[in-house]
Design a protein around this motif. Sequence first.
Motif, PDB file in Angstrom:
ATOM      1  N   LEU A  94       0.849  -1.187   0.000  1.00  0.00           N
ATOM      2  CA  LEU A  94       0.000   0.000   0.000  1.00  0.00           C
ATOM      3  C   LEU A  94       0.888   1.241   0.000  1.00  0.00           C
ATOM      4  N   ILE A  95       0.688   2.087  -0.990  1.00  0.00           N
ATOM      5  CA  ILE A  95       1.457   3.324  -1.132  1.00  0.00           C
ATOM      6  C   ILE A  95       0.482   4.485  -1.104  1.00  0.00           C
ATOM      7  N   GLN A  96       0.698   5.420  -0.186  1.00  0.00           N
ATOM      8  CA  GLN A  96      -0.140   6.608  -0.104  1.00  0.00           C
ATOM      9  C   GLN A  96       0.681   7.794  -0.604  1.00  0.00           C
ATOM     10  N   ALA A  97       0.236   8.414  -1.710  1.00  0.00           N
ATOM     11  CA  ALA A  97       1.054   9.445  -2.352  1.00  0.00           C
ATOM     12  C   ALA A  97       0.157  10.397  -3.141  1.00  0.00           C
ATOM     13  N   ASP A  98       0.803  11.266  -3.906  1.00  0.00           N
ATOM     14  CA  ASP A  98       0.075  12.158  -4.811  1.00  0.00           C
ATOM     15  C   ASP A  98      -0.013  11.486  -6.178  1.00  0.00           C
ATOM     16  N   MET A  99      -0.363  12.233  -7.218  1.00  0.00           N
ATOM     17  CA  MET A  99      -0.415  11.653  -8.559  1.00  0.00           C
ATOM     18  C   MET A  99       0.061  12.654  -9.599  1.00  0.00           C
ATOM     19  N   ASP A 100       1.168  12.324 -10.231  1.00  0.00           N
ATOM     20  CA  ASP A 100       1.659  13.070 -11.384  1.00  0.00           C
ATOM     21  C   ASP A 100       1.299  12.305 -12.653  1.00  0.00           C
ATOM     22  N   VAL A 104      -3.974  15.198  -9.021  1.00  0.00           N
ATOM     23  CA  VAL A 104      -4.096  15.253  -7.560  1.00  0.00           C
ATOM     24  C   VAL A 104      -2.763  15.715  -6.981  1.00  0.00           C
ATOM     25  N   SER A 105      -2.755  16.877  -6.342  1.00  0.00           N
ATOM     26  CA  SER A 105      -1.523  17.401  -5.752  1.00  0.00           C
ATOM     27  C   SER A 105      -1.323  16.931  -4.320  1.00  0.00           C
ATOM     28  N   ASP A 106      -2.415  16.716  -3.584  1.00  0.00           N
ATOM     29  CA  ASP A 106      -2.303  16.259  -2.203  1.00  0.00           C
ATOM     30  C   ASP A 106      -2.033  14.755  -2.166  1.00  0.00           C
ATOM     31  N   LEU A 107      -1.642  14.269  -0.983  1.00  0.00           N
ATOM     32  CA  LEU A 107      -1.294  12.848  -0.850  1.00  0.00           C
ATOM     33  C   LEU A 107      -2.551  12.027  -0.579  1.00  0.00           C
ATOM     34  N   LYS A 108      -3.502  12.091  -1.498  1.00  0.00           N
ATOM     35  CA  LYS A 108      -4.813  11.481  -1.296  1.00  0.00           C
ATOM     36  C   LYS A 108      -5.084  10.288  -2.204  1.00  0.00           C
ATOM     37  N   VAL A 109      -4.064   9.794  -2.874  1.00  0.00           N
ATOM     38  CA  VAL A 109      -4.235   8.660  -3.780  1.00  0.00           C
ATOM     39  C   VAL A 109      -3.607   7.421  -3.150  1.00  0.00           C
ATOM     40  N   THR A 110      -4.332   6.321  -3.169  1.00  0.00           N
ATOM     41  CA  THR A 110      -3.842   5.062  -2.615  1.00  0.00           C
ATOM     42  C   THR A 110      -3.542   4.104  -3.755  1.00  0.00           C
ATOM     43  N   TYR A 111      -2.312   3.595  -3.786  1.00  0.00           N
ATOM     44  CA  TYR A 111      -1.890   2.616  -4.785  1.00  0.00           C
ATOM     45  C   TYR A 111      -1.715   1.275  -4.071  1.00  0.00           C
TER      46      TYR A 111
END
Length: 417
Positions: A133-139, A297-304
């Motif tokens: 589980l990786i919690q990060a932003d999205m480029d 998404v600039s904030d760290l609101k995406v879960t991979y």
Amino acid sequence: MPNKKLEVGRIFNGMQYKVTLETEHGTTATRDRTEPGSYTAEVTVKVKVPKPHHDLEEIKRLNESLPEILPGLPALLDAAKVSPGFENLYRLKVASLQSSLMRLDNLLTRHNFFDCETILELRDAKTSRRALLIQADMDVDTDGSDPDRVPEVDGASPTFQPFTSYRWARKTTNPSSFVAPRELKIKNYESQISAGVGLASRLRQEIADLRTEVADLKKYSFLIGADDPFIVLPESLFGKSKGPFAPAIGDYCVVAYQKTLYPAIVGDAGPRNLIGEASLRICKEINAKSTSENRPVSDLKVTYIVFPGTAEKYDAPNLDHWHERCDKLLNEIGGYKGTLFKWDDLTKPKPPPATPAPATPAPVTPAPGTPAPSTPAPGTPAATPKASPSPSTPKGSSAPTTPAPATPIVATPKPVT
């Protein structure tokens, strides 16, 4: 006059800086201008390195829907371990800062330094299914090309490359539009070497790299950022030596944002010290305004959620199969209640539009008082169409004789006396 003044500002990459200007009495201008220590600047870079966590409440602050769409997550987090990849990622970020101290314009941006909240190793107690589980932003990633499926790909992005780490053997001889420019560069570099222009060793290395790229473009197909759903992970996470939770190219994964789960694969390897990147196809679905220059998404609101060890034989994307595999894998870590997005294959040729049936003219209703057209009685011959005019006969030639049609004899009634 000797004094001390403090100024606070921010440079282009988001880093705040404080500048203290101090002046003191010197000797003479002639002496001081030759003394290195009489005109100096001291730079101290201070950075806070974040700590990872595996607390459900911390993750809910970033995506409050996550426990709802992944009901098995609380139990998984209770036994979760922080991945060594998190510490290694930030160690590489600090090393990058260290190597760029002499060029402050090359320092990582604030956004890219703080791009990861946590990396956790999850393991389901019943199925033994592993997940990262990786919690990060999205480029945004726009890389990749495949002339077998899409003849022309937009390569306008300044960071675009026509390759991805996920590749498979070409199935057609369709030319790649990215071959010709590279072959032209090879010829130009060879001409420069012959003319003694430039550093020969550097040019030869450029030629060798370009020839490798040309060979790959002719031999392989790649994922397409605008059409295929995939994510990009830092190269520093890959490798069997990094343990059973280390991902690999081709592993299945799911991107969770708000209440939707997007099935995908790990399709490319990115810079060692950056994380949080997905193909333009995924980014557009999350935020329609996404471009190579505008992240969704600039904030760290995406879960991979990556499933290590699930990669299959590399081949052209089969989105229905990817959906089935991700559905099964999610059910092996406690199931899901959110929407597992269904991708359409944008690379398939669109069917031709259906040919409309000829319109049947509507019956004409005569106006009131208008006599209906008479219907010929049975046996009455239909009207004879007018004869077409005969073609003119050239002068000097005899026209064929056409017998006159027989005139029917009609009896004339006698007048009544």
